[in-house]
Scaffold this active site. Sequence first.
Site, PDB file in Angstrom:
ATOM      1  N   LYS A 172       0.836  -1.195   0.000  1.00  0.00           N
ATOM      2  CA  LYS A 172       0.000   0.000   0.000  1.00  0.00           C
ATOM      3  C   LYS A 172       0.880   1.257   0.000  1.00  0.00           C
ATOM      4  O   LYS A 172       0.689   2.175  -0.793  1.00  0.00           O
ATOM      5  CB  LYS A 172      -0.881  -0.013   1.249  1.00  0.00           C
ATOM      6  CG  LYS A 172      -1.870   1.130   1.350  1.00  0.00           C
ATOM      7  CD  LYS A 172      -2.429   1.307   2.761  1.00  0.00           C
ATOM      8  CE  LYS A 172      -3.084   0.051   3.284  1.00  0.00           C
ATOM      9  NZ  LYS A 172      -3.890   0.322   4.502  1.00  0.00           N
ATOM     10  N   LYS A 191       3.327  -2.153  11.286  1.00  0.00           N
ATOM     11  CA  LYS A 191       2.018  -2.094  11.939  1.00  0.00           C
ATOM     12  C   LYS A 191       2.186  -2.524  13.384  1.00  0.00           C
ATOM     13  O   LYS A 191       3.140  -3.229  13.708  1.00  0.00           O
ATOM     14  CB  LYS A 191       1.043  -3.057  11.251  1.00  0.00           C
ATOM     15  CG  LYS A 191      -0.401  -2.704  11.453  1.00  0.00           C
ATOM     16  CD  LYS A 191      -0.870  -1.691  10.426  1.00  0.00           C
ATOM     17  CE  LYS A 191      -2.294  -1.257  10.661  1.00  0.00           C
ATOM     18  NZ  LYS A 191      -2.820  -0.501   9.512  1.00  0.00           N
ATOM     19  N   ASP A 221      -5.379   3.317  13.798  1.00  0.00           N
ATOM     20  CA  ASP A 221      -6.105   2.281  13.061  1.00  0.00           C
ATOM     21  C   ASP A 221      -7.334   2.020  13.939  1.00  0.00           C
ATOM     22  O   ASP A 221      -7.710   2.900  14.734  1.00  0.00           O
ATOM     23  CB  ASP A 221      -5.227   1.025  12.880  1.00  0.00           C
ATOM     24  CG  ASP A 221      -5.774   0.051  11.829  1.00  0.00           C
ATOM     25  OD1 ASP A 221      -5.501   0.249  10.629  1.00  0.00           O
ATOM     26  OD2 ASP A 221      -6.490  -0.901  12.188  1.00  0.00           O
ATOM     27  N   THR A 242      -8.759   8.610   4.756  1.00  0.00           N
ATOM     28  CA  THR A 242      -8.949   7.221   4.327  1.00  0.00           C
ATOM     29  C   THR A 242     -10.306   7.068   3.631  1.00  0.00           C
ATOM     30  O   THR A 242     -10.401   6.496   2.534  1.00  0.00           O
ATOM     31  CB  THR A 242      -8.826   6.249   5.517  1.00  0.00           C
ATOM     32  OG1 THR A 242      -7.639   6.562   6.230  1.00  0.00           O
ATOM     33  CG2 THR A 242      -8.782   4.810   5.053  1.00  0.00           C
ATOM     34  N   ASN A 293     -14.241   6.057  11.824  1.00  0.00           N
ATOM     35  CA  ASN A 293     -13.628   7.152  11.064  1.00  0.00           C
ATOM     36  C   ASN A 293     -13.671   6.932   9.552  1.00  0.00           C
ATOM     37  O   ASN A 293     -14.055   7.825   8.787  1.00  0.00           O
ATOM     38  CB  ASN A 293     -12.181   7.338  11.561  1.00  0.00           C
ATOM     39  CG  ASN A 293     -11.350   8.186  10.631  1.00  0.00           C
ATOM     40  OD1 ASN A 293     -10.749   7.689   9.685  1.00  0.00           O
ATOM     41  ND2 ASN A 293     -11.351   9.488  10.868  1.00  0.00           N
ATOM     42  N   SER A 340      -0.851  10.749   5.850  1.00  0.00           N
ATOM     43  CA  SER A 340       0.137  10.701   6.935  1.00  0.00           C
ATOM     44  C   SER A 340       1.507  11.133   6.409  1.00  0.00           C
ATOM     45  O   SER A 340       2.249  11.847   7.094  1.00  0.00           O
ATOM     46  CB  SER A 340       0.257   9.277   7.493  1.00  0.00           C
ATOM     47  OG  SER A 340      -0.773   9.008   8.410  1.00  0.00           O
TER      48      SER A 340
HETATM   49  N1  GLU Z   1      -4.029   2.504   9.640  1.00  0.00           N
HETATM   50  C1  GLU Z   1      -4.064   3.164   8.371  1.00  0.00           C
HETATM   51  C2  GLU Z   1      -3.859   2.146   7.275  1.00  0.00           C
HETATM   52  O1  GLU Z   1      -4.301   1.026   7.384  1.00  0.00           O
HETATM   53  C3  GLU Z   1      -3.161   4.385   8.310  1.00  0.00           C
HETATM   54  C4  GLU Z   1      -1.736   4.163   8.654  1.00  0.00           C
HETATM   55  C5  GLU Z   1      -0.901   5.443   8.736  1.00  0.00           C
HETATM   56  O2  GLU Z   1      -1.423   6.540   8.543  1.00  0.00           O
HETATM   57  O3  GLU Z   1       0.302   5.290   9.006  1.00  0.00           O
HETATM   58  O4  GLU Z   1      -3.297   2.413   6.242  1.00  0.00           O
END
Ligand code: GLU
Length: 445
Positions: free
Chosen positions: A114, A126, A166, A210, A241, A377
């Site tokens: 991603k 993560k 998240d 997102t 969110n 981000s």
């Molecule tokens: N948790 C989000 C994702 O799944 C954002 C992660 C971020 O901003 O670092 O991509």
Amino acid sequence: MDARLEAIRDTVLARNPGEVEFHQAVVEVFESLGPVHDRHPEFLEAAILERLCEPERQIIFRVPWTDDSGRVRINRGFRVEFNSALGPYKGGLRFHPSVYLGIVKFLGFEQIFKNALTGMPIGGGKGGADFDPRGRSDAEVMRFCQSFMTELYRHIGEYTDVPAGDIGVGGREIGYLFGQYKRITNRYESGVLTGKGISWGGSLVRPEATGFGTVIFTEQMLRTRGTSFDGQRVVVSGSGNVAINAIAKAQALGATVVACSDSSGYVVDEAGIDVALLREVKEVQRARLKDYAERRGGVAYVDGGSVWDVDASVALPCATQNELDGGAAARLVRGGLVAVGEGANMPCTRDAVSVFQQAGVLFGPGKAANAGGVATSALEMQQNASRDSWTFEHTEARLTDIMVGIHHRCAATAEEYGEPGNYVLGANIGGFVKVADAMLAQGLI
Ligand code: GLU
């Protein structure tokens, strides 16, 4: 699957027993990568896939804290620093009782591809904890976050690893985590976390990014068929969110979002979800969707059941992994579905994805469709690095460009590899090649 990759897959699965979500994410990527290895035998020689599937570092730690009654509680914290070929590890923290190593690794693995697709200089990682914030007071959440950061701080940094939110980690939690990092390190290191509050280093549009990005990506897919969100009947799962902002954007583009859900049930609101009320109920009061239904009046609230029983032309799964299975996919197809954009990470099972693909439904996988959050981000990190803050309009325009770029990259890659319209293939190959090239260039690391 390509026979050369099957052997590598079997080793990866055997080395990581019981981590079913991680297995699922790995297998899905491997299924796309045969043709890349025909063109690039050097990737096989350099064991890129074996290396990609083995995180660079995995940290598991104890998180002790006391609840409001003074009782000692223990949770397990995680940070999987998966791949830093393109930049510092980047990815969110999830606080949810279901969190264990297999979930963190699936999320971290997806995050590598991603983040590569965004075109921004960010690696993949993560983390999280099996902590359940639901029903906890602010003071309990603060003590938990402080304890969590008291271990995590030694592993992160703006050039090393940059966590964000998240599921279960939003602005409140990022605030407590940042405060404790600053206190322990005596550094105002804005770029160490993203999703910060706007007055202390956060970026406009990050909270919306997102959900907005998922809709922008899906709109691009719809345009390849000469249509758009205007006039679509949309069902969104979730009401956190990602879901709320996807609903807002879809409706701004002329769609009617007729249903959304939480873990207890779903609401059917034929006039279109009232986003201001939903925000008030979920974000301000931290209440349930049932309360939305009661306050809104004249809408159906279904206790239990699946939101995917509601017919739609566009489905945006924005809740959690494996929430939409093959049966639900078949039902949606019968109900006239034309497009799916994954706002959550891996919300559709592999069966569901094949049902959509065989029916000719446009399908945008999460690692492409929900990349707007992490991309913004990275924009927050840019603003922090230059001690600047951008306007909403400028930031949203950057997000839109990035999402259009990701769509273009996925579509062009799928076409190049002979499967036009296959966004799963396009996302997996597009992300993989970028990371593989960087890993080759950087030697045996
Ligand atoms: N948790 C989000 C994702 O799944 C954002 C992660 C971020 O901003 O670092 O991509």
